[in-house]
Structure formats: structure tokens, C-alpha cells
Design a protein around this motif. Structure first.
Motif, mmCIF file in Angstrom:
data_model
loop_
_atom_site.group_PDB
_atom_site.id
_atom_site.type_symbol
_atom_site.label_atom_id
_atom_site.label_comp_id
_atom_site.label_asym_id
_atom_site.label_seq_id
_atom_site.Cartn_x
_atom_site.Cartn_y
_atom_site.Cartn_z
ATOM 1 N N GLY A 6 11.851 4.547 -19.045
ATOM 2 C CA GLY A 6 12.107 5.130 -18.694
ATOM 3 C C GLY A 6 12.793 6.687 -17.991
ATOM 4 N N GLU A 7 12.327 7.550 -18.974
ATOM 5 C CA GLU A 7 11.941 8.591 -18.774
ATOM 6 C C GLU A 7 11.294 9.104 -16.857
ATOM 7 N N TYR A 8 11.827 10.029 -16.559
ATOM 8 C CA TYR A 8 10.714 10.392 -15.601
ATOM 9 C C TYR A 8 9.522 10.646 -15.818
ATOM 10 N N GLY A 9 8.022 10.272 -15.609
ATOM 11 C CA GLY A 9 7.154 10.461 -15.809
ATOM 12 C C GLY A 9 6.032 9.741 -16.856
ATOM 13 N N ASN A 10 6.905 8.880 -17.194
ATOM 14 C CA ASN A 10 6.144 7.947 -18.480
ATOM 15 C C ASN A 10 5.182 6.950 -17.475
ATOM 16 N N ASP A 11 5.751 6.747 -16.427
ATOM 17 C CA ASP A 11 4.725 5.471 -15.972
ATOM 18 C C ASP A 11 2.851 6.434 -15.932
ATOM 19 N N THR A 12 2.686 8.233 -16.193
ATOM 20 C CA THR A 12 1.351 8.540 -16.135
ATOM 21 C C THR A 12 0.529 8.537 -17.441
ATOM 22 N N TRP A 13 1.433 8.144 -17.871
ATOM 23 C CA TRP A 13 0.732 7.812 -20.003
ATOM 24 C C TRP A 13 0.304 6.067 -19.705
ATOM 25 N N GLU A 14 -0.632 6.244 -18.874
ATOM 26 C CA GLU A 14 -1.192 5.283 -19.445
ATOM 27 C C GLU A 14 -1.299 4.312 -20.508
ATOM 28 N N ASP A 15 -1.579 2.764 -19.918
ATOM 29 C CA ASP A 15 -2.380 1.891 -21.480
ATOM 30 C C ASP A 15 -1.153 2.256 -22.217
ATOM 31 N N GLY A 16 0.036 2.807 -22.512
ATOM 32 C CA GLY A 16 0.819 2.835 -23.391
ATOM 33 C C GLY A 16 0.590 4.118 -23.791
ATOM 34 N N SER A 17 0.019 5.239 -23.735
ATOM 35 C CA SER A 17 -1.026 6.184 -24.776
ATOM 36 C C SER A 17 0.735 7.530 -25.004
ATOM 37 N N TRP A 18 1.443 7.184 -24.495
ATOM 38 C CA TRP A 18 2.798 8.044 -24.474
ATOM 39 C C TRP A 18 3.201 7.546 -25.730
ATOM 40 N N GLU A 19 2.940 6.294 -26.547
ATOM 41 C CA GLU A 19 3.539 6.473 -27.929
ATOM 42 C C GLU A 19 2.871 6.844 -28.664
#
Length: 653
Positions: free
Chosen positions: A247-260
Motif C-alpha cells: 500500500g506504500e509507494y514503491g512496494n511493487d519494486t520489491w518483487e516476489d514479496g522480497s520487501w518482507e
């Protein structure tokens, strides 16, 4: 949690806090003969409009006093990197492996008070004296010193006494390991910080740092979120997620759930601010790990970006990503520098970010619009299994790079035909090419890794640059220091598929034939960039040839000239001169070091004076006026020489 006061204050020597003054404009340098910020002003110009020391008398500088840090920790610290602040006749600094905060009389060097928090048994990745403290004052609380400890606590101290502020946090202390928003094994993946916080509009902005990211043991490193705390109460006001959540800007640039699970992406170096705009500027590092990004597919915002936040709310105002999906450890390594420019007849309130890869990105600091066009250019692609590098990277069209980029075989050392042949043989064993040639796996019978120029230390590094607001000249000190990066699989050392190898071919000593540098000089330089025009005004080698080069038997009878040294020295600009030191700490490139502080003509780079220091410069120089006398203070140290602060001034009278 209570701190431990190591020495009582000397109240008779401390005058009442001066009348409250409006903060200095962020890009005009240190005001009123003081030095209230790590970078001189909140815009990190490292400039002071002082002129008592000038080209005619700089050679007469002598040591006015020395303050030794040897007793502030279990052992002496040699790589002493603090930059003191000076307010109302008192210096505030850090010292020792346990990072005490200290107050020192600006005229005599006498210790006024010391403070250290007892953090026994608490591990830390950056256990050193740190780069200094932050100062803040208000009519409600008086003056405060803010310190980030090695064990990652934020401490608020009364500036006059060194006593913790009881109304801030828990008796003056906040545990920064809390509120990370993720379960972390902090023994295996510790978090800390070496850089001071910055106070903007009553908010204490704090970054963080993790261990070196070449061989992370785990994928789940701590996230480098930046936080803002109320300067009066210590209440957490906001958190900016440098690795955006859903939901935050840029989250989609961490693909395959790597933001987690990906960590790092921290603001480990100094930060800057424009108090008039209410903006804080964050230089954000790479996400885990430094040389392999197969576990974090995508561009990875806000990794390796310059991010402008609203200091009151922590909301993103604008950002620019200087490296997408980085695998070179090319972090923005230094504080952004604020400058008011006149470009093609346009007045621009700008911010300049220097980088390890020797670019200078310049933006309108209100909007984030580039001052000059930035082009997307194709770059070499990785062939490491599981890796997917970005097809293009941003290249500023102005200013030009201030040091070498990429590997040009014509630049190999050629003092003799034999040295040239040996350099070519070394190069044949390594993958090489233009800037952004990616790290590689060693191939049996083939190349043994990738030669990076600049190397992972830069180019430029944390000492950063300095700005002359009178001319718009940005001064940068840089080093030509290549690195060889070889990727290996080592399940016993890391959960990652690939990490930096230890046993592969490495550049010995100077990196080239017989331990000499691999490339032609200069190996260290100072560059003056005209930010009003976008060109290089002048460039000079920083120092003489290293001693090991001048004494090398392969160069007997050869005058190598003034080659410069690959130093991490710091810069200081005054109304009259540019000061540049040697050394810059024990983690600069091989061949760095020296104990000279030089005064340069700001317009030409000419050396007008050399002042010998007791040891290598390890911290960044600062200057101030006290009782009618201008002082320059710099931290020095060397292997076997415990760190100390040295104050220089003209002879009395």
C-alpha cells in the motif's frame, strides 16, 4: 534505563545558554563563529565565513591545544572519526569505543563533562566513537545534546551539565532496537549507527547501520527505516519505511514479496535538512546484500536513493533512485549538500548528492527535478544464476564524473614496459568493462571475478564534499581505488545463494604489478565543481606520491611526480581557503595516509600552506571563533597512535 555520569560538570566554566536565535540558513554555512551542526549548517556545506586565517598566514598555524581520547573505552581507539560541534564556547564530541559524549572548553581544550551509557553485554555492529553528536535548543527545554550510542540507544543530555534529560524517553534514553516492525535475531543481525542524528523543527531524525553487507549471514536483516522523535519528550513521531510496505509507494519494486524479509536500505551516513522548507534529505544505502540481488528482484525503492521527507510528518516529498537494483555497493555515501544556484539565469534552491561511482546528482531541493538532464543508458548485464540486473542506469549529463569510471586498458600503469606487461596479465584474469559491469563468479581456467572502478569504497565516501556558497563551487576529495568482487556459494556462511568470496583472486596492496597501483596516477584528487555551470573548475592531485611508491625498487630513477594519494580526507571551506587533510581513517585504500593538513587557493587548487599534524587526519575538520581567535579542530590518529582532537590557531598576538 539510566545513564552513568562519568565526571561532574564544571558549572562555573559554562555560561548561561545564549539568547535563542533563529537557525542558520541551511546553505550559508556555520553562523556567528560557531559550528552547531556536524556539517557546519543543516545543509552540510562544511563552510564557515571566517577569514582570520588566510593565505598569507596559514603556514604559521600552530597547535593551540590537544585533547586525548585514549581513556574513553577498554582500549585506545586509533580511527577517531568525530567532528566536534561548537556552541557558546564549548565543543561537544564523541570519544572511545564505548562512545562517550564529552564537552570541552573551546579555548583551552579542558574537559568540562563526560557521559557514557552502560551497555554491558549488548552487541553492536558499529562499535566505535562515531562521527559526533547533535545539538538543539528551545526556550522550553534549554540546550540539549543528542547522542546515538554503540548499542543503539538515543540519549538526550543537558548541554550544560551532561546529565540525561529526565523528561525525554526513559530518563533521557530511548531504545532504538524497539519499533523496528519486524522480528529480528539481533545477535545474528545487529543494528546500530555511527552517524549523529539531526534535529529539524523539534524532531530528532535518526538513521541506522548494519554490518558490512558483502557476506550477510541471513536474508532477514533489520530494515533501515528512518525515524523521527519529539525532541522534548522522545515520543516517536513518525517512521519512514525505506523498504515500502504493501500500500506504500514503491512496494511493487520489491518483487516476489522480497520487501518482507530484505533488510538494510538504511541511512547510515550523515543526513541534511532545509529548516526553512521543513525538509530532511536522506542518502539511503543498498538493500541486503551488497553484490547479489537475486533474493530481491525488482528496482528496490528506496534503496540507493536520495529521499526528501517532510521533517514534521515523515511523509515522502520526492525521491530519486541513483542506482536501480544495485549489486555494486554504490551507496550515496555522504551527506547531501544544499546550495543556492544561478543556472542559465534561473535561481535554483538545489541539493547535490555525490556518490561512490563519482557522479554528482543535482536536484531542485523543493521538487526533486534534475537541474541538468539525467539520461538512461544501457549497462552490462549479469550472468550470475538467479540475478536480474536493471537494463539501464541513470547517468547525469552534468557535472562530469570527478574520478575514473570503468576499466580502460589504456589507463594501466606504464612507468616501465615490464610493469605494463604485468598489469596487462593481472587484467586478463579479471572480468572488466565500463561502469556497472556486474560482479561475477570465478570460472575455472577463466576470469576470477570482476574488477570494479571505482571500487566498493569509492570514489567518494563518508567524508563527502564541501560547498563555497559565495562561488557555488563544490569541492570533492576522491580516490582511485579498484575492487575485485568474486561471488561464491557458501551455505555454511550465509543463507544467500551468492555472497562475496574471500579466497578468490584479490588485488594485493596497491592492486597492480609488484604491489604498485594497477592504474596510472593520479590516485587521489581534489575536484572543484562549478555548480552554477555544471563543469569542473579545476582538479589537482591530493598529495605527493605514497612513500611505498617513491621507494619501490621497480621505479628507481623514475620521477613519478605528484600522484596524489587515495585518501578519505575531509574538507573545510572558509571565506579565504580550502583545507584538505590526508589519511581519512584506517579503512581508506592502500597507500593513503599522511599527517599534512593543506590550505588550498579556492579558485585554483594551488597549495598555499602545509601544516603538519601529530598523526593522520581521521575525522573531518571544523572551525570557529573564540575570544577573537579562529581555531581549526580535527580528529587525528594512526595505528599505534590513539585518537585525539588537535586545535590549530595562529600564534597569540
Amino acid at each position: 534505563m539510566r545513564g552513568h555520569l562519568l565526571a561532574a560538570a564544571l558549572p562555573a566554566l559554562l555560561a548561561a545558554v545564549a539568547p535563542w536565535a533563529a537557525p542558520a540558513t541551511a546553505q550559508n554555512g556555520a553562523a556567528d563563529g560557531e559550528w552547531r551542526y556536524n556539517g557546519g549548517d543543516p545543509g552540510s556545506t562544511r563552510y564557515a565565513p571566517l577569514d582570520q586565517i588566510d593565505r598569507d598566514n596559514a603556514a604559521s598555524l600552530e597547535i593551540a591545544w590537544r585533547w586525548k581520547s585514549a581513556n574513553f573505552g577498554p582500549a585506545p581507539e586509533y580511527n577517531y572519526r568525530t567532528t566536534p560541534l561548537m556552541v557558546d564556547g564549548v565543543l561537544y564530541a564523541t570519544a572511545g569505543y564505548r562512545r562517550a559524549a564529552v564537552a570541552i572548553d573551546a579555548g583551552t581544550g579542558e574537559t568540562l563533562w563526560t557521559y557514557r551509557l552502560d551497555e554491558s553485554g549488548r552487541s553492536a555492529p558499529r562499535r566505535n566513537s562515531g562521527r559526533g553528536v547533535a545539538y538543539w535548543e528551545s526556550a522550553a527545554t534549554g540546550s540539549r545534546i543528542f547522542l546515538v550510542t554503540p548499542g543503539f540507544h538515543l540519549v538526550a543530555l543537558d548541554a550544560q551539565s551532561g546529565i540525561p534529560a529526565e523528561d525525554f524517553g526513559d530518563d533521557g534514553v530511548i531504545d532504538l532496537r524497539l519499533d523496528l516492525g519486524r522480528e529480528i535475531d539481533l545477535e545474528r543481525a545487529p543494528i546500530g549507527s555511527s552517524s549523529p542524528p539531526l534535529v529539524v523543527g523539534g524532531v530528532v531524525v535518526v538513521g541506522s547501520a548494519m554490518p558490512s553487507g558483502g557476506r550477510p549471514p541471513t536474508l532477514t536483516m533489520p530494515p533501515g527505516h528512518v525515524r523521527g522523535y519529539d525532541a522534548v519528550t522522545g515520543q516517536l513521531r513518525w517512521t519512514f519505511h525505506t523498504i515500502p510496505r504493501p500500500g506504500e509507494y514503491g512496494n511493487d519494486t520489491w518483487e516476489d514479496g522480497s520487501w518482507e524479509y530484505t533488510g538494510n536500505a538504511a541511512a547510515w551516513t550523515a543526513i541534511s535538512a532545509d529548516p526553512d522548507l521543513g525538509h530532511v534529505y536522506l542518502p539511503v544505502e543498498l538493500g541486503t546484500g551488497d553484490y547479489y540481488g537475486g533474493h530481491r528482484p525488482g528496482d528496490n525503492l528506496f534503496s540507493q536513493s536520495l529521499v526528501a521527507l517532510d521533517a514534521a510528518t515523515g511523509q515522502r516529498v520526492w525521491h530519486y533512485q541513483t542506482v536501480r537494483h544495485g549489486v555494486w555497493d554504490y551507496d550515496p555515501p555522504a551527506a547531501p549538500i544544499l546550495a543556492d544556484l544561478l543556472v542559465d539565469g534561473r535561481e535554483i534552491e538545489a541539493v547535490a548528492q555525490i556518490t561512490k561511482q563519482t557522479f554528482t546528482f543535482v536536484f531542485d531541493r523543493r521538487t526533486g527535478d534534475p537541474v541538468w538532464p539525467i539520461e538512461e543508458r544501457p549497462v552490462p548485464q549479469s550472468d550470475v544464476p538467479g540475478e536480474r540486473t536493471a537494463p539501464t542506469q541513470p547517468f547525469p549529463t552534468k557535472p562530469p564524473p570527478y574520478d575514473r569510471q570503468g576499466v580502460d586498458p589504456d589507463s594501466l600503469i606504464d612507468f616501465t614496459p615490464e610493469l605494463r606487461a604485468e598489469a596487462e596479465e593481472i587484467l586478463s584474469q579479471l572480468r572488466h568493462g565500463p561502469l556497472y559491469t556486474p560482479p561475477s563468479v570465478a570460472v575455472e581456467g577463466g576470469t576470477q571475478g570482476t574488477l570494479m572502478v571505482p571500487g566498493n569504497l569509492g570514489g567518494a565516501n563518508w567524508p563527502g564534499g564541501a560547498l563555497d556558497p559565495e562561488t557555488g563551487y563544490l569541492y570533492v576529495q576522491s580516490a582511485t581505488a579498484p575492487s575485485v568482487i568474486t561471488l561464491v556459494q557458501d551455505p555454511d556462511a550465509s543463507e544467500m545463494d551468492y555472497i562475496q568470496g574471500r579466497g578468490a583472486l584479490r588485488l594485493r596492496r596497491g592492486g597492480g604489478p609488484q604491489g604498485l597501483p594497477l592504474f596510472k596516477p593520479p590516485w587521489g584528487r581534489i575536484t572543484a565543481i562549478n555548480l552554477n555551470g555544471g563543469g569542473i573548475a579545476w582538479q589537482v592531485p591530493n598529495g605527493d606520491a605514497p612513500d611505498y611508491v617513491k621507494e619501490h625498487p621497480a621505479l628507481e630513477g623514475i620521477d613519478v611526480g605528484r600522484t596524489g594519494r587515495p585518501d578519505r580526507g575531509g574538507l573545510l571551506v572558509t571565506r579565504t581557503l580550502l583545507f584538505a587533510g590526508e589519511g581519512g581513517g584506517m579503512y581508506a585504500a592502500f597507500g593513503s595516509g599522511g599527517n599534512m593538513l593543506r590550505a588550498h587557493d579556492k579558485a585554483t587548487g594551488e597549495v598555499v600552506a602545509e601544516i603538519e599534524l601529530p598523526a593522520n587526519q581521521t575525522g573531518l575538520p571544523m572551525t570557529y571563533m573564540h575570544d577573537g581567535r579562529q581555531y581549526i579542530v580535527v580528529a587525528v590518529g594512526a595505528r599505534g597512535r590513539a585518537g585525539e582532537l588537535v586545535a590549530l590557531a595562529l600564534p597569540e598576538g
